[in-house]
Design a protein around this motif. Structure first.
Motif, PDB file in Angstrom:
ATOM      1  N   ARG A   1       0.890  -1.174  -0.038  1.00  0.00           N
ATOM      2  CA  ARG A   1       0.046  -0.223   0.072  1.00  0.00           C
ATOM      3  C   ARG A   1       0.827   1.403   0.011  1.00  0.00           C
ATOM      4  O   ARG A   1       0.630   2.082  -0.710  1.00  0.00           O
ATOM      5  CB  ARG A   1      -0.986  -0.121   1.287  1.00  0.00           C
ATOM      6  CG  ARG A   1      -2.135  -0.999   1.191  1.00  0.00           C
ATOM      7  CD  ARG A   1      -2.988  -0.891   2.371  1.00  0.00           C
ATOM      8  NE  ARG A   1      -2.268  -0.943   3.754  1.00  0.00           N
ATOM      9  CZ  ARG A   1      -2.105  -2.019   4.417  1.00  0.00           C
ATOM     10  NH1 ARG A   1      -2.673  -3.076   3.834  1.00  0.00           N
ATOM     11  NH2 ARG A   1      -1.707  -2.162   5.536  1.00  0.00           N
TER      12      ARG A   1
ATOM     13  N   LEU B   1       1.926  -1.971  -8.231  1.00  0.00           N
ATOM     14  CA  LEU B   1       0.927  -2.385  -9.167  1.00  0.00           C
ATOM     15  C   LEU B   1       1.710  -3.212 -10.220  1.00  0.00           C
ATOM     16  O   LEU B   1       1.026  -3.920 -11.028  1.00  0.00           O
ATOM     17  CB  LEU B   1      -0.219  -1.492  -9.424  1.00  0.00           C
ATOM     18  CG  LEU B   1      -1.151  -1.006  -8.470  1.00  0.00           C
ATOM     19  CD1 LEU B   1      -2.093  -0.206  -9.012  1.00  0.00           C
ATOM     20  CD2 LEU B   1      -1.531  -2.054  -7.641  1.00  0.00           C
TER      21      LEU B   1
ATOM     22  N   ALA C   1       2.489   2.222  -3.096  1.00  0.00           N
ATOM     23  CA  ALA C   1       1.325   2.170  -4.443  1.00  0.00           C
ATOM     24  C   ALA C   1       1.493   3.724  -5.118  1.00  0.00           C
ATOM     25  O   ALA C   1       1.752   4.448  -4.382  1.00  0.00           O
ATOM     26  CB  ALA C   1      -0.006   1.998  -3.942  1.00  0.00           C
ATOM     27  N   PRO C   2       1.441   3.862  -6.294  1.00  0.00           N
ATOM     28  CA  PRO C   2       1.037   2.534  -7.456  1.00  0.00           C
ATOM     29  C   PRO C   2       2.161   1.922  -7.799  1.00  0.00           C
ATOM     30  O   PRO C   2       1.856   1.041  -8.829  1.00  0.00           O
ATOM     31  CB  PRO C   2       0.108   3.508  -8.445  1.00  0.00           C
ATOM     32  CG  PRO C   2       0.686   4.580  -8.349  1.00  0.00           C
ATOM     33  CD  PRO C   2       1.135   5.170  -6.970  1.00  0.00           C
TER      34      PRO C   2
END
Ligand SMILES: Cc1cc2nc3c(=O)[nH]c(=O)nc-3n(C[C@H](O)[C@H](O)[C@H](O)COP(=O)(O)OP(=O)(O)OC[C@H]3O[C@@H](n4cnc5c(N)ncnc54)[C@H](O)[C@@H]3O)c2cc1C
Length: 767
Positions: free
Chosen positions: A714, A721, A717-718
């Motif tokens: 988290r 991803l 992020a991002p």
């Protein structure tokens, strides 16, 4: 209370794993350390009873107890012998603080121990005169935790009872006597405080005398560092007391016709609290050892030990309080006292997270433009304990690094991770040839015969480099079971081939209808002449597509526990088939099918219907080390740090407090895992297997790896991803990969049950 393996298994372990030598890891306390513990245990049993503790409130000081401690020389144990003290080590002081915590002692022992030592080494006649008063019980000296010039009015530990306070003001170290005491309540209504630990607000600017000591600022900072370590030891054991009391209560109190300890809502909460607190204790011990050997990372370890103990002990005591239901909230019960004491000791230096930020500064370097924190540590003396794995393990680690450097590289990292089973037979044979594949395999079977510590060092190093050797990982568990329980014929037949990396073994425990409950196995073995015919299906047989032999649990009689027989079944033959399963973590595992698989009786492991007992050891082996989780956590920390040090749109993420805290937490958790793992491996090697210690490592290591990965996923992020092999991409992989680590080798729920039962004596919750 802790359950240990039965005597037969212990004897077997001792015969095999007794290569432990005195020059390597040794967590055995010395005779005088044990004597100190026993003395304090006796003193506190007599003088720190429930009524005495309550009578000492609200100040938190018991004069008669203090006189007894002074009479035994305990507050002077760190004062050199030639100055009238005990001349004992930092570890002795840790043990004294632990006993004070366990007894909820109404005495400022930690403050007196560290302040008396400073008086003794300050090089001042006036300080020595004051020390004389302290040694014969006429005075108590404490320390101010914050700069007395910048913050003259402050909450001082033991301030309610101290006759003098050692202060730092700028670079000057002073002793202030006759300091003005301030009311604790804002409205001036009286002297009271959260935990009754004899703390008091003082006005250090208003004192009847102030003597400047020749001692340097570093001497004060070393004293403060020692205070932190001892207070961390104390607070962890306050929480441990709360947990032990709660476990006893949970074994007696009934609700809905059952003892409340049979409810996992109770037992699992206590297991988690126990692991956190025992982890704190081991990290404190590890830090004392690191200070003694002047390790460069000792100051960071101290900050992490303080943060961990201070932040987890209050939570643990609160979990324990809740086990008592409404009674826990009443003043008659000690649960609330433990909770308040833990909180008071933990919070007196301020928010514990500040100390984690300090650890971050020490480990990652300070935030751009800020100075590095000052580091001063006490002289530890002979701490007796030793967490170092010794020269053999250090050499094994180096050989592993050298192997990875010769054979590794970006391509290999990808192969190890993305081929789904990262298996290269030639590479495995080379690892075997260099003694790195099965380090503990005895020389009589062609192995290097290294210690469990060396094996753990090798596995950690491989995991840190991202080499996930699943096939030998599982073979390594099975060969050790064969070594303990196999016939001579079986050992001679199989182990030399394992040692060279020519054959591979797999574990066939789990079935479609049972995983955690492995004793419910349905796969049958039926006698056919001298052979057995195996029929059934196993789930998640990792490396079952590579294996030559599978360790199988089979049912040979209806009785659930006394109807199981184990085989090392040769599977490269008709009657065995494999279907691939892919997992979220780039693992490959398998469903394996057994259809009249013919297994000669000589491949039976142990007695017919005697499988359950062997499984106890097999599971203990599987849960005894934390190398995979520790290596994973370290790899995660490295990846997160690499991401955080890159310039982003808003500067470097590493300069943001939330990023520093999250990565520092992962580093701290890796040290707790390491300390718990070293203790477990050491006990395993000397044949003193405590059934709960392996599960503690497994639970803490895998959950920390998983929890920190999710947090960092988290946080970064991002960027996380996108998949990759370094930085944020590696964090992404870690967040997928370690999910299975909390499931295989027993899920976290099963580990909690094992810890609650074996470590806290709670009733079984698993039928
Ligand atoms: C990647 C991977 C590799 C594996 N490799 C192997 C292998 O090589 N060999 C092998 O034999 N197995 C292997 N396993 C299987 C693994 O050991 C099992 O998945 C695990 O023991 C859980 O069993 P299960 O999946 O049947 O879940 P279940 O036992 O059905 O559990 C389902 C849920 O119920 C919970 N639960 C179950 N019982 C209790 C209880 N008493 N109290 C509280 N909660 C409970 C569990 O914690 C879990 O959350 C592997 C698994 C994975 C994911």
């Amino acid at each position: 209370m802790a359950a240990v393996l039965d005597s037969r298994l212990k004897a077997l372990l001792q015969s095999t794993f007794s290569r432990w030598r005195a020059d390597t890891v040794n967590l055995q306390l010395s005779d005088d350390q044990m004597m100190l513990e026993a003395t304090l245990e006796r003193v506190f049993r007599e003088h720190s009873t429930g009524p005495r503790i309550r009578a000492a409130e609200p100040v938190g000081f018991d004069q008669a107890l203090w006189a007894t401690l002074v009479g035994q020389g305990i507050p002077a144990l760190r004062v050199p012998e030639d100055k009238g003290g005990g001349g004992m080590s930092l570890m002795h002081a840790v043990l004294a603080a632990e006993q004070a915590g366990l007894a909820l002692a109404s005495a400022p022992l930690v403050e007196a121990i560290v302040a008396n030592r400073l008086l003794a080494v300050a090089g001042s006649g006036q300080a020595e005169a004051l020390l004389g008063e302290c040694l014969d019980g006429r005075a108590i000296v404490t320390l101010a935790l914050r700069d007395a010039g910048r913050e003259p009015q402050q909450l001082v530990p033991a301030g309610a009872v101290a006759d003098a306070v050692i202060c730092l003001e700028g670079d000057a170290v002073t002793i202030r006597r006759g300091v003005t005491r301030l009311d604790m309540l804002a409205d001036g209504a009286g002297q009271t405080q959260h935990g009754a630990i004899a703390a008091q607000r003082l006005d250090l600017g208003r004192a009847t005398s102030c003597i400047e000591l020749p001692a340097a600022r570093t001497a004060f900072e070393a004293m403060l560092a020692e205070w932190k370590l001892l207070t961390a030891a104390l607070v962890a054991l306050v929480a441990r007391r709360a947990i032990d009391d709660a476990a006893r209560y949970a074994c007696e109190r009934e609700a809905f016709g059952r003892r409340i300890g049979e409810y996992q809502g109770v037992s699992h909460a206590l297991a988690d609290a126990f692991v956190d607190v025992d982890g704190a204790r081991m990290l404190v011990w590890r830090t004392a050892d690191a200070i003694a050997r002047r390790e460069s990372g000792a100051a960071a370890l101290l900050s992490m030990a303080w943060w961990w103990a201070a932040s987890r002990s209050g939570d643990a005591a609160l979990k324990a309080l809740r086990v008592f239901g409404g009674y826990g909230a009443t003043l008659e019960y000690d649960a609330q006292l433990c909770y308040r004491r833990a909180g008071a000791h933990a919070l007196i230096a301020g928010d514990p997270e500040r100390e984690l930020l300090r650890a971050a500064d020490l480990v990652f370097g300070p935030v751009a433009g800020r100075p590095a924190p000052a580091v001063a540590l006490p002289d530890a003396g002979d701490v007796a304990i030793d967490f170092d794995w010794g020269p053999e393990a250090a050499a094994a680690r180096e050989r592993t690094r050298s192997f990875i450097a010769r054979h590794g590289g970006a391509q290999m990292t990808r192969f190890m991770r993305d081929s789904l089973d990262g298996f290269d037979p030639q590479l495995h044979r080379q690892l075997a040839a260099e003694g790195l594949l099965y380090p503990e395999m005895p020389p009589e079977y062609g192995g290097p015969g290294l210690s469990g510590r060396s094996a753990a060092a090798i596995h950690e190093t491989l995991a840190e480099a991202g080499w996930h050797l699943l096939v030998p990982g599982i073979t390594g568990l099975v060969w050790r079971v064969i070594h303990h329980f196999g016939s001579d014929w079986m050992k001679q037949e199989l182990l030399p081939q394992v040692a060279t990396g020519d054959i591979h073994l797999a574990l066939g425990y789990t079935e479609p209808s049972c995983g955690s409950d492995i004793f419910a196995a349905k796969t049958t073995a039926t006698k056919a002449g001298d052979d057995w015919l195996i029929n059934g299906q196993k789930m998640f047989t990792s490396s079952g597509h590579r294996s030559d032999y599978n360790l199988l649990i089979t049912r040979t009689a209806p009785d659930k526990h006394r109807g199981l027989t184990l085989f090392i079944a040769p599977v490269k033959q008709p009657g065995y088939s494999v279907t691939e399963i892919r997992t979220i973590g780039d693992d490959r595992t398998n469903v394996t099918f057994y259809s009249d698989l013919r297994v000669p009786d000589r491949y039976r492991l142990g007695d017919v219907n005697g499988g359950t007992k062997i499984l106890a050891l097999a599971l203990a082996i599987e849960q005894s080390g934390g190398g995979v989780y520790l290596g994973g956590l370290r790899q995660l920390c490295g990846a997160a740090l690499a991401w955080a040090r890159q310039d982003g749109a808003q500067g470097r993420p590493i300069d943001e407090p939330r990023v520093r805290l999250a990565i520092a937490e992962a580093v701290a958790r890796s040290h707790v895992t390491d300390a718990l793992s070293r203790r477990s491996i050491w006990n395993f090697e000397i044949g003193r297997v405590k059934k709960h210690e392996g599960p503690m490592v497994k639970l803490f290591g895998s959950e920390s790896w998983s929890g920190c990965s999710q947090k960092l996923l988290r946080l970064a992020a991002p960027d996380t991803l996108l998949r990759g092999y370094a930085g944020a991409g590696l964090v992404e992989w870690s967040a997928r990969r370690n999910i299975a680590a909390t499931i295989y080798a027993g899920t976290s729920e099963v580990q909690r049950s094992l810890i609650a039962e074996a470590g806290l004596g709670l009733p079984r919750t698993r039928g």
